[in-house]
Design an enzyme around this catalytic site. Sequence first.
Site, PDB file in Angstrom:
ATOM      1  N   ASP A 198      -6.956  -1.562   3.184  1.00 37.59           N
ATOM      2  CA  ASP A 198      -6.862  -2.804   3.955  1.00 37.59           C
ATOM      3  C   ASP A 198      -8.065  -3.694   3.653  1.00 37.59           C
ATOM      4  O   ASP A 198      -9.111  -3.208   3.212  1.00 37.59           O
ATOM      5  CB  ASP A 198      -6.856  -2.488   5.458  1.00 37.59           C
ATOM      6  CG  ASP A 198      -5.644  -1.669   5.866  1.00 37.59           C
ATOM      7  OD1 ASP A 198      -4.638  -1.701   5.129  1.00 37.59           O
ATOM      8  OD2 ASP A 198      -5.715  -0.993   6.913  1.00 37.59           O
ATOM      9  N   LYS A 199      -7.907  -4.965   3.984  1.00 35.84           N
ATOM     10  CA  LYS A 199      -8.983  -5.922   3.712  1.00 35.84           C
ATOM     11  C   LYS A 199     -10.295  -5.487   4.378  1.00 35.84           C
ATOM     12  O   LYS A 199     -11.374  -5.628   3.806  1.00 35.84           O
ATOM     13  CB  LYS A 199      -8.542  -7.302   4.226  1.00 35.84           C
ATOM     14  CG  LYS A 199      -9.456  -8.428   3.872  1.00 35.84           C
ATOM     15  CD  LYS A 199      -8.828  -9.746   4.293  1.00 35.84           C
ATOM     16  CE  LYS A 199      -9.871 -10.833   4.355  1.00 35.84           C
ATOM     17  NZ  LYS A 199      -9.322 -12.087   4.922  1.00 35.84           N
TER      18      LYS A 199
END
Length: 240
Positions: free
Chosen positions: A103-104
């Site tokens: 994920d970011k």
Amino acid sequence: MRIDKLLANMGYGSRKEVKDLLKKGNVRCNDKVIKSPQTHVNPGKSVVTVFGETVEYKEAVYLMMNKPPGYVSATEDQRDLTVVDLLEPEDAVLNPFPVGRLDKDTEGLLLITNDGKLAHQLLSPKKHVGKTYYATIEGRVTEEDKKAFKKGVTLDDGYITQPADLNILMQGDFSEIELTITEGKFHQVKRMFESVGKKVTYLKRLSMGSLELDSELQTGEYRELTEEELNYLQNEHIKK
Ligand code: URA
């Protein structure tokens, strides 16, 4: 392979810049100056030099990155910076891509390669490659959670997870854990904790199969895999 393609692939510039290098007599193959961009050379066999320096020919690139938060695990994105944007131009010439998605806001181990076969082996659910994460959790992580993760928990979309190993490092209102999972569902670690009523507040991947994050790498830094790391990864997964 054409000399202009080989030199462009190895980061000596665009095809046009490479043509210029050739025209000026700066490139030799087996000690003979070559000027035509169409000349064919044998990668790995012919000794090609540019300004007298031997060109190391590589077809594949394998990089270990300590992914920083704020970057997406993709090769391009309309809105955000990607992990590939962190690569030096010479490391990006062979078009490597991240193996799987973090994920970011997730940090840690990311393998970046152009070896599609290895990527496939590492990501295939059938291969059960273990991925270990360190996380901080809002809430008290308990032995019951450990048992539940071992059995499999039901995610918000009804999916029942494969057995996972939860190791509680610190137990309190905020807990610290390590979790090893063998699949890679979207937001899997966060959703597993949601299923037991807890929230992941920090997430970092520590390992993927035999590959462990080099603790010397600061977030945003990367390095090539060592031969040993690559051999382990390939022997462990590709030949199965
Ligand atoms: N699980 C998550 O929730 N996020 C990641 O980035 C990786 C695993």
